[in-house]
Design an enzyme around this catalytic site. Structure first.
Site, PDB file in Angstrom:
ATOM      1  N   GLU A   1      17.897 -11.124 -21.617  1.00 38.12           N
ATOM      2  CA  GLU A   1      17.775 -11.768 -20.305  1.00 38.12           C
ATOM      3  C   GLU A   1      16.653 -11.141 -19.479  1.00 38.12           C
ATOM      4  O   GLU A   1      15.918 -11.832 -18.774  1.00 38.12           O
ATOM      5  CB  GLU A   1      19.098 -11.671 -19.538  1.00 38.12           C
ATOM      6  CG  GLU A   1      20.153 -12.629 -20.059  1.00 38.12           C
ATOM      7  CD  GLU A   1      21.552 -12.331 -19.542  1.00 38.12           C
ATOM      8  OE1 GLU A   1      22.341 -13.270 -19.477  1.00 38.12           O
ATOM      9  OE2 GLU A   1      21.853 -11.159 -19.226  1.00 38.12           O
ATOM     10  N   GLN A   2      16.527  -9.804 -19.560  1.00 41.90           N
ATOM     11  CA  GLN A   2      15.464  -9.132 -18.816  1.00 41.90           C
ATOM     12  C   GLN A   2      14.090  -9.523 -19.370  1.00 41.90           C
ATOM     13  O   GLN A   2      13.134  -9.712 -18.619  1.00 41.90           O
ATOM     14  CB  GLN A   2      15.650  -7.607 -18.889  1.00 41.90           C
ATOM     15  CG  GLN A   2      14.730  -6.818 -17.969  1.00 41.90           C
ATOM     16  CD  GLN A   2      15.076  -6.974 -16.487  1.00 41.90           C
ATOM     17  OE1 GLN A   2      16.196  -7.338 -16.136  1.00 41.90           O
ATOM     18  NE2 GLN A   2      14.114  -6.730 -15.636  1.00 41.90           N
TER      19      GLN A   2
ATOM     20  N   ALA B   1      11.489  -5.021 -13.566  1.00 41.52           N
ATOM     21  CA  ALA B   1      11.356  -3.945 -14.550  1.00 41.52           C
ATOM     22  C   ALA B   1      11.183  -4.533 -15.946  1.00 41.52           C
ATOM     23  O   ALA B   1      11.647  -5.640 -16.244  1.00 41.52           O
ATOM     24  CB  ALA B   1      12.601  -3.068 -14.514  1.00 41.52           C
TER      25      ALA B   1
ATOM     26  N   SER C   1      15.335  -1.578 -16.898  1.00 39.77           N
ATOM     27  CA  SER C   1      16.033  -2.115 -15.726  1.00 39.77           C
ATOM     28  C   SER C   1      17.432  -1.534 -15.590  1.00 39.77           C
ATOM     29  O   SER C   1      18.202  -1.485 -16.548  1.00 39.77           O
ATOM     30  CB  SER C   1      16.134  -3.636 -15.829  1.00 39.77           C
ATOM     31  OG  SER C   1      16.988  -4.123 -14.797  1.00 39.77           O
TER      32      SER C   1
ATOM     33  N   HIS D   1      19.711  -3.029 -14.289  1.00 38.67           N
ATOM     34  CA  HIS D   1      20.660  -4.126 -14.480  1.00 38.67           C
ATOM     35  C   HIS D   1      21.267  -4.114 -15.879  1.00 38.67           C
ATOM     36  O   HIS D   1      22.298  -4.740 -16.101  1.00 38.67           O
ATOM     37  CB  HIS D   1      19.994  -5.468 -14.176  1.00 38.67           C
ATOM     38  CG  HIS D   1      19.819  -5.707 -12.705  1.00 38.67           C
ATOM     39  ND1 HIS D   1      20.853  -6.096 -11.894  1.00 38.67           N
ATOM     40  CD2 HIS D   1      18.741  -5.564 -11.902  1.00 38.67           C
ATOM     41  CE1 HIS D   1      20.416  -6.205 -10.650  1.00 38.67           C
ATOM     42  NE2 HIS D   1      19.135  -5.885 -10.625  1.00 38.67           N
TER      43      HIS D   1
ATOM     44  N   ASP E   1      22.394  -7.151  -7.176  1.00 39.60           N
ATOM     45  CA  ASP E   1      21.496  -7.797  -6.225  1.00 39.60           C
ATOM     46  C   ASP E   1      22.365  -8.692  -5.350  1.00 39.60           C
ATOM     47  O   ASP E   1      23.184  -9.451  -5.864  1.00 39.60           O
ATOM     48  CB  ASP E   1      20.455  -8.670  -6.934  1.00 39.60           C
ATOM     49  CG  ASP E   1      19.442  -7.850  -7.713  1.00 39.60           C
ATOM     50  OD1 ASP E   1      19.348  -6.633  -7.486  1.00 39.60           O
ATOM     51  OD2 ASP E   1      18.751  -8.447  -8.557  1.00 39.60           O
TER      52      ASP E   1
ATOM     53  N   GLU F   1      13.190  -2.772  -2.316  1.00 41.52           N
ATOM     54  CA  GLU F   1      14.063  -3.913  -2.619  1.00 41.52           C
ATOM     55  C   GLU F   1      15.314  -3.821  -1.760  1.00 41.52           C
ATOM     56  O   GLU F   1      16.297  -3.184  -2.143  1.00 41.52           O
ATOM     57  CB  GLU F   1      14.460  -3.920  -4.106  1.00 41.52           C
ATOM     58  CG  GLU F   1      13.302  -4.179  -5.052  1.00 41.52           C
ATOM     59  CD  GLU F   1      13.755  -4.533  -6.469  1.00 41.52           C
ATOM     60  OE1 GLU F   1      14.970  -4.427  -6.751  1.00 41.52           O
ATOM     61  OE2 GLU F   1      12.900  -4.923  -7.274  1.00 41.52           O
TER      62      GLU F   1
ATOM     63  N   TRP G   1      17.611  -5.734  -1.282  1.00 39.23           N
ATOM     64  CA  TRP G   1      18.766  -6.479  -1.826  1.00 39.23           C
ATOM     65  C   TRP G   1      19.412  -5.789  -3.021  1.00 39.23           C
ATOM     66  O   TRP G   1      20.439  -6.223  -3.511  1.00 39.23           O
ATOM     67  CB  TRP G   1      18.296  -7.865  -2.276  1.00 39.23           C
ATOM     68  CG  TRP G   1      17.207  -7.781  -3.314  1.00 39.23           C
ATOM     69  CD1 TRP G   1      17.393  -7.640  -4.667  1.00 39.23           C
ATOM     70  CD2 TRP G   1      15.801  -7.781  -3.101  1.00 39.23           C
ATOM     71  NE1 TRP G   1      16.173  -7.550  -5.304  1.00 39.23           N
ATOM     72  CE2 TRP G   1      15.171  -7.632  -4.361  1.00 39.23           C
ATOM     73  CE3 TRP G   1      14.988  -7.888  -1.946  1.00 39.23           C
ATOM     74  CZ2 TRP G   1      13.793  -7.585  -4.508  1.00 39.23           C
ATOM     75  CZ3 TRP G   1      13.612  -7.834  -2.112  1.00 39.23           C
ATOM     76  CH2 TRP G   1      13.032  -7.691  -3.372  1.00 39.23           C
ATOM     77  N   HIS G   2      18.795  -4.728  -3.545  1.00 38.28           N
ATOM     78  CA  HIS G   2      19.268  -4.119  -4.795  1.00 38.28           C
ATOM     79  C   HIS G   2      20.023  -2.823  -4.503  1.00 38.28           C
ATOM     80  O   HIS G   2      19.477  -1.897  -3.909  1.00 38.28           O
ATOM     81  CB  HIS G   2      18.062  -3.856  -5.707  1.00 38.28           C
ATOM     82  CG  HIS G   2      18.404  -3.183  -7.015  1.00 38.28           C
ATOM     83  ND1 HIS G   2      18.262  -3.800  -8.239  1.00 38.28           N
ATOM     84  CD2 HIS G   2      18.863  -1.946  -7.290  1.00 38.28           C
ATOM     85  CE1 HIS G   2      18.627  -2.971  -9.209  1.00 38.28           C
ATOM     86  NE2 HIS G   2      18.995  -1.830  -8.651  1.00 38.28           N
TER      87      HIS G   2
HETATM   88 ZN   LIG Z   1      18.070  -5.778  -8.828  1.00 37.78          ZN
END
Ligand SMILES: [Zn+2]
Length: 185
Positions: free
Chosen positions: A66-67, A88, A93, A95, A102, A153, A155-156
């Site tokens: 997905e990344q 990233a 990442s 994530h 997020d 960021e 939101w992260h």
């Molecule tokens: Zn993020």
């Protein structure tokens, strides 16, 4: 005990045989998965600060595939400079760990890469309480971007657990700085 202080970045990628299986991911919100304790902490935090359910989870766990797709799509849509600043590389990442979230405000911009999570009373409430529930704002502004390698960021957020979240947030550190300090003790 999971390593909630795990550092994942452009300079510290996950191993190529990284396996998310042991993370025990749970469906935190409408098919967005998080590591179990991270999901529980986020839920408790939102119960406290967001009674009207204005905050939504826009991204949680992402697989390597997905990344990779997100990175490639972003280059096509936003160009390389923007992508390098905000997205990233695969294996780099947070994530991938299930410890990163997020967030966005309902009716705000729900971009997959840069959601709207600023200038709102509920965001203020979230920022005031997050450290008490184990979360930190992971990518701070200005000179900190040189340390993290990622643009600011707002939101992260990253689950690191207590008491680390409080120590990091009180002193305005990024995870890299905190780990360096802990290691050098
Ligand atoms: Zn993020």
């Amino acid at each position: 005990m999971k390593d909630y202080l795990l550092l994942v970045s452009e300079t510290v990628p996950l191993p190529s045989d990284f396996n998310p299986e042991p993370l025990k991911l749970v469906d935190a919100w409408q098919g967005i998965f998080l590591e179990k304790q991270t999901a529980e902490a986020l839920s408790a935090l939102l119960t406290k600060v967001d009674p009207h359910h204005l905050i939504q989870l826009t991204s949680g766990f992402r697989s390597i595939r997905e990344q990779t797709e997100l990175f490639q799509t972003s280059i096509e849509e936003n160009g390389l400079a923007y992508t390098n600043a905000y997205v990233a590389l695969p294996y780099c990442s947070e994530h991938h760990t299930g410890f990163a979230v997020d967030l966005s405000i309902k009716n705000g911009t729900v971009g997959e890469i840069a959601p709207d999570f600023q200038d709102h009373p509920v965001v203020e409430a979230f920022l005031n309480e997050m450290a008490n529930f184990g979360f930190i704002m992971r990518y701070l502004a200005d000179e900190k971007t040189k340390i993290t390698g990622i643009a600011h960021e707002p939101w992260h957020f990253r689950y690191v657990g207590l008491p680390h979240s409080q120590r990091i947030t009180e002193r305005g550190l990024v995870l890299e700085e905190y780990l360096e300090e802990v290691m050098s003790r």
